[in-house]
Design an enzyme around this catalytic site. Structure first.
Site, PDB file in Angstrom:
ATOM      1  N   ASN A  33       0.833  -1.214   0.000  1.00  0.00           N
ATOM      2  CA  ASN A  33       0.000   0.000   0.000  1.00  0.00           C
ATOM      3  C   ASN A  33       0.863   1.259   0.000  1.00  0.00           C
ATOM      4  O   ASN A  33       1.924   1.310   0.610  1.00  0.00           O
ATOM      5  CB  ASN A  33      -1.036   0.000   1.128  1.00  0.00           C
TER       6      ASN A  33
ATOM      7  N   GLU B 280       0.387   5.241   0.616  1.00  0.00           N
ATOM      8  CA  GLU B 280      -0.534   6.254   1.140  1.00  0.00           C
ATOM      9  C   GLU B 280      -0.129   7.652   0.671  1.00  0.00           C
ATOM     10  O   GLU B 280       0.923   7.847   0.062  1.00  0.00           O
ATOM     11  CB  GLU B 280      -0.585   6.150   2.667  1.00  0.00           C
TER      12      GLU B 280
ATOM     13  N   CYS C 212      -4.304   0.729  -2.305  1.00  0.00           N
ATOM     14  CA  CYS C 212      -4.103  -0.533  -1.580  1.00  0.00           C
ATOM     15  C   CYS C 212      -3.026  -1.383  -2.265  1.00  0.00           C
ATOM     16  O   CYS C 212      -2.789  -1.267  -3.478  1.00  0.00           O
ATOM     17  CB  CYS C 212      -5.394  -1.343  -1.553  1.00  0.00           C
TER      18      CYS C 212
ATOM     19  N   GLU D 141      -3.181  -4.584  -3.000  1.00  0.00           N
ATOM     20  CA  GLU D 141      -3.711  -5.511  -4.000  1.00  0.00           C
ATOM     21  C   GLU D 141      -3.828  -4.835  -5.361  1.00  0.00           C
ATOM     22  O   GLU D 141      -3.496  -5.416  -6.391  1.00  0.00           O
ATOM     23  CB  GLU D 141      -5.100  -6.004  -3.571  1.00  0.00           C
TER      24      GLU D 141
ATOM     25  N   CYS E 105     -10.092  -5.407   0.643  1.00  0.00           N
ATOM     26  CA  CYS E 105     -11.250  -4.525   0.800  1.00  0.00           C
ATOM     27  C   CYS E 105     -12.172  -4.663  -0.417  1.00  0.00           C
ATOM     28  O   CYS E 105     -11.808  -5.262  -1.440  1.00  0.00           O
ATOM     29  CB  CYS E 105     -10.794  -3.076   0.981  1.00  0.00           C
TER      30      CYS E 105
ATOM     31  N   CYS F 271     -10.806  -3.440  -3.773  1.00  0.00           N
ATOM     32  CA  CYS F 271      -9.804  -4.362  -4.342  1.00  0.00           C
ATOM     33  C   CYS F 271     -10.468  -5.615  -4.877  1.00  0.00           C
ATOM     34  O   CYS F 271     -10.063  -6.141  -5.918  1.00  0.00           O
ATOM     35  CB  CYS F 271      -8.744  -4.711  -3.301  1.00  0.00           C
TER      36      CYS F 271
HETATM   37  N1  THU Z   1      -5.284  -1.489   2.604  1.00  0.00           N
HETATM   38  C1  THU Z   1      -4.777  -2.301   1.648  1.00  0.00           C
HETATM   39  O1  THU Z   1      -3.656  -2.106   1.159  1.00  0.00           O
HETATM   40  N2  THU Z   1      -5.536  -3.335   1.240  1.00  0.00           N
HETATM   41  C2  THU Z   1      -6.779  -3.622   1.708  1.00  0.00           C
HETATM   42  O2  THU Z   1      -7.453  -4.498   1.164  1.00  0.00           O
HETATM   43  C3  THU Z   1      -7.298  -2.898   2.858  1.00  0.00           C
HETATM   44  C4  THU Z   1      -6.579  -1.661   3.221  1.00  0.00           C
HETATM   45  C5  THU Z   1      -4.487  -0.334   3.036  1.00  0.00           C
HETATM   46  C6  THU Z   1      -5.050   0.983   2.601  1.00  0.00           C
HETATM   47  C7  THU Z   1      -4.473   1.916   3.631  1.00  0.00           C
HETATM   48  O3  THU Z   1      -3.172   2.298   3.204  1.00  0.00           O
HETATM   49  C8  THU Z   1      -4.329   1.057   4.876  1.00  0.00           C
HETATM   50  O4  THU Z   1      -4.407  -0.292   4.434  1.00  0.00           O
HETATM   51  C9  THU Z   1      -5.413   1.298   5.907  1.00  0.00           C
HETATM   52  O5  THU Z   1      -6.679   1.204   5.362  1.00  0.00           O
END
Ligand code: THU
Length: 160
Positions: free
Chosen positions: A62, A64, A73, A75, A112, A115
């Site tokens: 991920n 940010e 994310c 994925e 999530c 994704c």
């Molecule tokens: N995140 C992911 O990388 N994948 C997911 O399926 C759920 C959330 C990340 C997004 C964000 O950077 C952090 O986790 C918190 O939500």
């Protein structure tokens, strides 16, 4: 009116050590890339390792952003890279793992909704299931035979 029942079947491994060797290797790569995530805001690190049919492994984590919605994310970082660079090579399996810097995450952490929708596009495109394995930092690992099994009522291009 009638009711319909939608069923998903998942396999649960007690731990990383119980996974088949090839999936342990893939999960290990996911763990390594997870620890390079750029997640200064949530302190929640996610790794994704995709095994392609030709044996190549594509990694993502991920990313940010100070403008929160601009982040992405793990994925989707990984699957869009695979889609961009290896558009004709099917994705066989995905290993996902997550870790919080604030507490010990022992719950298997599924992708999530956004994704799942993104992965669904590639599973439908390649017309072959993508096996998905997901875990927290430690503890149980869940396997889904396919993405469709995690996303009932997929919105796909048949509606367009
Ligand atoms: N995140 C992911 O990388 N994948 C997911 O399926 C759920 C959330 C990340 C997004 C964000 O950077 C952090 O986790 C918190 O939500």
């Amino acid at each position: 009116m009638k009711e319909i029942e939608i069923k998903s079947v998942l396999q649960v491994y007690d731990s990383f050590d119980e996974l088949p060797n090839d999936i342990q290797e893939l999960m290990q790569k996911s763990i390594e890339i997870r620890d390079k995530a750029y997640a200064p805001y949530s302190e929640f690190l996610v790794g994704a390792a995709l095994l392609l049919e030709n044996g190549k492994v594509v990694l993502g984590n991920n990313q940010e952003n100070a403008c929160y919605p601009s982040g992405l994310c793990a994925e989707r970082t990984a699957i869009y890279y695979a889609g961009a660079n290896f558009p004709e090579i099917p994705i066989v399996s995905m290993a996902l793992c997550a870790k919080s810097l604030k507490y010990q995450l022992i719950t298997p952490t599924p992708p999530c909704g956004a994704c799942r929708q993104a992965i669904a596009e590639y599973e439908l495109k390649q017309d072959h299931p993508i096996a998905i394995y997901f875990m927290g930092e430690t503890g149980k690992v869940v396997k889904s035979f396919s993405l469709a099994n995690l996303l009932p009522l997929i919105f796909d291009n048949s509606y367009l």
